[in-house]
Design a protein around this motif. Structure first.
Motif, PDB file in Angstrom:
ATOM      1  N   MET A   1      20.463  -0.433   1.192  1.00 50.24           N
ATOM      2  CA  MET A   1      20.161  -0.757   0.500  1.00 50.24           C
ATOM      3  C   MET A   1      18.580  -1.444   0.072  1.00 50.24           C
ATOM      4  O   MET A   1      18.780  -1.914   0.281  1.00 50.24           O
ATOM      5  N   SER A   2      18.975  -1.096  -1.361  1.00 50.56           N
ATOM      6  CA  SER A   2      17.223  -1.080  -2.020  1.00 50.56           C
ATOM      7  C   SER A   2      16.958  -1.373  -3.733  1.00 50.56           C
ATOM      8  O   SER A   2      17.934  -1.255  -4.099  1.00 50.56           O
ATOM      9  N   ASP A   3      16.165  -1.869  -3.501  1.00 54.11           N
ATOM     10  CA  ASP A   3      14.890  -2.545  -4.393  1.00 54.11           C
ATOM     11  C   ASP A   3      13.596  -1.623  -4.740  1.00 54.11           C
ATOM     12  O   ASP A   3      12.398  -1.770  -3.831  1.00 54.11           O
ATOM     13  N   SER A   4      13.111  -1.715  -5.475  1.00 52.76           N
ATOM     14  CA  SER A   4      11.754  -0.458  -6.272  1.00 52.76           C
ATOM     15  C   SER A   4      11.041  -1.711  -7.460  1.00 52.76           C
ATOM     16  O   SER A   4      11.646  -2.092  -8.076  1.00 52.76           O
ATOM     17  N   MET A   5       9.665  -2.015  -6.446  1.00 50.20           N
ATOM     18  CA  MET A   5       8.920  -2.744  -7.107  1.00 50.20           C
ATOM     19  C   MET A   5       8.393  -2.440  -8.776  1.00 50.20           C
ATOM     20  O   MET A   5       8.869  -2.584  -9.765  1.00 50.20           O
ATOM     21  N   SER A   6       9.189  -0.985  -8.763  1.00 47.41           N
ATOM     22  CA  SER A   6       9.363  -0.760 -10.082  1.00 47.41           C
ATOM     23  C   SER A   6       9.485  -0.071 -11.002  1.00 47.41           C
ATOM     24  O   SER A   6      10.918   0.602 -10.132  1.00 47.41           O
ATOM     25  N   ASP A   7      10.669  -0.593 -11.789  1.00 49.17           N
ATOM     26  CA  ASP A   7      11.483  -0.536 -12.834  1.00 49.17           C
ATOM     27  C   ASP A   7      11.316   1.315 -13.256  1.00 49.17           C
ATOM     28  O   ASP A   7      12.280   1.609 -14.454  1.00 49.17           O
ATOM     29  N   CYS A   8      10.537   2.033 -13.549  1.00 45.44           N
ATOM     30  CA  CYS A   8      10.532   3.316 -14.385  1.00 45.44           C
ATOM     31  C   CYS A   8       9.494   4.148 -13.079  1.00 45.44           C
ATOM     32  O   CYS A   8       9.413   3.728 -12.533  1.00 45.44           O
ATOM     33  N   THR A   9       9.651   5.303 -13.933  1.00 45.38           N
ATOM     34  CA  THR A   9       9.373   6.496 -12.254  1.00 45.38           C
ATOM     35  C   THR A   9       7.872   6.697 -12.454  1.00 45.38           C
ATOM     36  O   THR A   9       7.144   6.373 -13.847  1.00 45.38           O
ATOM     37  N   GLU A  10       7.270   7.141 -11.876  1.00 48.92           N
ATOM     38  CA  GLU A  10       5.816   7.465 -12.072  1.00 48.92           C
ATOM     39  C   GLU A  10       5.698   8.435 -12.999  1.00 48.92           C
ATOM     40  O   GLU A  10       6.176   9.313 -13.182  1.00 48.92           O
ATOM     41  N   GLY A  11       4.734   8.533 -13.978  1.00 49.59           N
ATOM     42  CA  GLY A  11       4.071   9.495 -14.760  1.00 49.59           C
ATOM     43  C   GLY A  11       5.213   9.064 -15.898  1.00 49.59           C
ATOM     44  O   GLY A  11       5.091   9.715 -17.446  1.00 49.59           O
ATOM     45  N   ASP A  12       6.499   8.213 -15.870  1.00 49.08           N
ATOM     46  CA  ASP A  12       6.440   7.100 -17.447  1.00 49.08           C
ATOM     47  C   ASP A  12       6.259   6.100 -18.265  1.00 49.08           C
ATOM     48  O   ASP A  12       7.236   5.816 -18.703  1.00 49.08           O
ATOM     49  N   CYS A  13       5.672   5.724 -16.711  1.00 52.77           N
ATOM     50  CA  CYS A  13       5.044   3.861 -17.434  1.00 52.77           C
ATOM     51  C   CYS A  13       3.953   4.415 -17.739  1.00 52.77           C
ATOM     52  O   CYS A  13       3.195   4.515 -16.223  1.00 52.77           O
ATOM     53  N   THR A  14       3.222   3.464 -18.903  1.00 51.26           N
ATOM     54  CA  THR A  14       2.250   2.945 -18.699  1.00 51.26           C
ATOM     55  C   THR A  14       1.306   2.853 -17.567  1.00 51.26           C
ATOM     56  O   THR A  14       0.477   2.540 -17.309  1.00 51.26           O
ATOM     57  N   GLN A  15       2.318   1.706 -17.266  1.00 54.96           N
ATOM     58  CA  GLN A  15       1.535   0.381 -16.048  1.00 54.96           C
ATOM     59  C   GLN A  15       1.580   1.206 -15.496  1.00 54.96           C
ATOM     60  O   GLN A  15       0.915   0.473 -13.794  1.00 54.96           O
ATOM     61  N   ASN A  16       1.930   2.525 -14.943  1.00 54.59           N
ATOM     62  CA  ASN A  16       1.868   3.014 -13.681  1.00 54.59           C
ATOM     63  C   ASN A  16       0.949   3.251 -13.220  1.00 54.59           C
ATOM     64  O   ASN A  16       0.307   4.060 -12.410  1.00 54.59           O
ATOM     65  N   ARG A  17       0.310   3.917 -14.609  1.00 55.24           N
ATOM     66  CA  ARG A  17      -0.843   4.735 -14.378  1.00 55.24           C
ATOM     67  C   ARG A  17      -2.660   3.994 -15.067  1.00 55.24           C
ATOM     68  O   ARG A  17      -3.459   4.606 -15.097  1.00 55.24           O
ATOM     69  N   ASP A 289       2.947   0.442  -5.744  1.00 57.45           N
ATOM     70  CA  ASP A 289       4.071   0.483  -5.213  1.00 57.45           C
ATOM     71  C   ASP A 289       4.620   1.505  -3.961  1.00 57.45           C
ATOM     72  O   ASP A 289       5.493   0.756  -2.897  1.00 57.45           O
ATOM     73  N   TYR A 290       4.134   2.426  -3.776  1.00 57.09           N
ATOM     74  CA  TYR A 290       4.117   3.415  -3.083  1.00 57.09           C
ATOM     75  C   TYR A 290       3.636   2.388  -1.697  1.00 57.09           C
ATOM     76  O   TYR A 290       3.892   2.410  -0.425  1.00 57.09           O
ATOM     77  N   THR A 294       4.843   1.612   3.141  1.00 57.39           N
ATOM     78  CA  THR A 294       4.359   2.225   3.722  1.00 57.39           C
ATOM     79  C   THR A 294       4.137   1.313   5.053  1.00 57.39           C
ATOM     80  O   THR A 294       3.500   1.153   6.140  1.00 57.39           O
ATOM     81  N   LEU A 295       4.952   0.144   4.972  1.00 57.45           N
ATOM     82  CA  LEU A 295       4.105  -1.055   5.936  1.00 57.45           C
ATOM     83  C   LEU A 295       5.762  -1.328   6.737  1.00 57.45           C
ATOM     84  O   LEU A 295       6.996  -1.417   5.617  1.00 57.45           O
ATOM     85  N   PHE A 296       6.392  -1.634   7.428  1.00 55.11           N
ATOM     86  CA  PHE A 296       6.901  -1.654   8.515  1.00 55.11           C
ATOM     87  C   PHE A 296       7.355  -2.787   9.076  1.00 55.11           C
ATOM     88  O   PHE A 296       7.332  -2.908  10.275  1.00 55.11           O
TER      89      PHE A 296
END
Length: 438
Positions: A1-17, A289-290, A294-296
């Motif tokens: 079961m997973s949740d992403s911090m981002s609701d859009c994929t990298e490259g698709d959302c201005t906020q990601n860039r 998001d990435y 990487t934190l465990f």
């Protein structure tokens, strides 16, 4: 079961860039990593070592693994199937509205997976660390190249974690905003203080390279050795959302991704320092998001709470017991209150240090339920969970499995690791060491 911090994929959302500020990171982490509300859903992530069905001591060639996984990708599954760096197989359930729904989904998917693997004389092994083979990376991708470079700086534990470990990860909603047995603050505290009881009760990794390590959960030892910045928890005294936000900002960056060529692997650069320096380029929302992936820590807030401290369990259905027990102790109010009162005295043994880098977690990994206080706590908690399971709609097969585990292990001060050690020493005449896969 997973949740992403981002609701859009990298490259698709201005906020990601767009570059992020420290204040934006704190707000994002607080609001997205902890999605508070009534506990309604749960999930499980089950990892397995893949082995030769008839001679599990023999390594499976990369070519056979690749062929088997190619076949599995054609099988319709409700759970997400992923492959870990060493070739371990993981199934991640979709969010379920009940314990029995979750068990039914994953059980059906595992049946389908095992059927495909059997056609190639392969099977699944539920154990916390590979008892025979040294780390060998199966996946060669930029993420894992960078991870290996980063983790090698702290010693061999990183490669062992990547390539030879397996677990049962229970995923639960963060809980209510308000205080109480099902409030997010209580659930966050309980996850870190009950965690050693779960480590001890389900310890199942006492052997590496065919020899006892002196630890019941060598897998937990490995995670501890990776280091507090990468695999540690924030202090429990602070409000959970504030503590986790600071932890994310002050944790070392594993890598800076590039579109072309090897990824940069900075040494000791925290995300906060990356924001302030802006080099080698300013970090973006996608980088945040990435970074979180990487934190465990032993408990990772991922929208829900991801409890990561339980070793993979023996048998086809061994994973059901930790899922059922943990769910009952968190989602049934009466059992949650009992668990809280039971483990509260254990907090004194942490010496005020965050998990898992404190004496309580260390003792749980080293001794399992051979530790008298952990055994006593486990007996009380398992009994409370067993009483709660019918209230959560658990079927007879599930309650019978938990009862059997309570009688065979917890009441005896044993854990699955004791069975493995008995077989290795020859004190269990029913099963030979070559049959460890059972």
């Amino acid at each position: 079961m997973s949740d992403s911090m981002s609701d859009c994929t990298e490259g698709d959302c201005t906020q990601n860039r767009t570059a992020v500020t420290e204040a934006e990171v704190e707000a994002l982490v607080r609001g997205i990593c902890f999605k508070t509300g009534p506990p309604r859903t749960l999930g499980v992530e089950v990892e397995w070592l893949v082995h030769e069905l008839h001679l599990p001591q023999l390594p499976v060639s990369p070519e056979r693994l690749e062929a088997a996984y190619a076949a599995l990708r054609t099988v319709p599954l409700r759970s997400a199937l992923t492959i870990e760096p060493g070739g371990q197989l993981e199934l991640s359930s979709p969010p379920a509205t009940s314990l029995m729904e979750c068990i039914g989904t994953v059980s059906a998917d595992l049946d389908a997976v095992r059927a495909v693997l059997r056609e190639d004389d392969l099977g699944l092994l539920g154990i916390g660390t590979d008892p025979w083979h040294r780390p060998r990376r199966f996946l060669h991708e930029p993420r894992y190249d960078a991870m290996e470079t980063c983790l090698d700086r702290t010693g061999p534990a990183g490669r062992a974690m990547m390539c030879t470990s397996a677990s049962v990860q229970v995923c639960l909603d963060a809980g209510y905003e308000e205080p109480g047995a099902l409030g997010h603050g209580r659930r966050w505290w309980l996850a870190h203080t009950l965690g050693p009881v779960l480590v001890a009760a389900f310890a199942n990794s006492p052997v590496v390279a065919g020899r006892p390590t002196g630890w019941m959960s060598t897998r937990q030892l490995i995670w501890t050795e990776i280091g507090a910045g990468r695999a540690g928890a924030p202090p429990l005294e602070a409000e959970p959302r504030d503590a986790w936000a600071r932890h994310v900002l002050d944790a070392p960056v594993m890598c800076v991704r590039r579109d072309d060529g090897p990824w940069d692997v900075p040494d000791g650069l925290t995300f906060r320092e990356w924001i302030r320096s802006g080099t080698p380029r300013p970090p973006t929302r996608a980088d945040l998001d990435y970074h979180v992936t990487t934190l465990f820590p032993p408990v990772r807030p991922h929208g829900h709470l991801e409890l990561r401290m339980i070793d993979a369990q023996p048998g086809d259905d061994g994973w059901i017991v930790p899922l059922a027990v943990t769910t009952a102790l968190f989602d049934d109010p009466e059992a949650a209150e009992t668990a809280y009162r039971t483990v509260k005295p254990l907090a004194e043994r942490t010496d005020g240090l965050p998990a898992p880098h404190n004496p309580l977690w260390t003792d749980a990994a080293r001794y399992g339920l051979g530790d008298p206080e952990l055994r006593e706590a486990a007996v009380t908690c398992f009994t409370a969970a067993l009483e709660a399971l019918p209230r959560l709609g658990a079927g007879t097969a599930v309650t019978d499995a938990v009862t059997a585990f309570l009688n065979r292990y917890v009441l005896q001060g044993r854990c699955p690791a004791d069975d493995l050690l008995d077989r290795l020493r020859g004190t269990d005449r029913r099963v030979q060491w070559k049959d460890i896969r059972t």
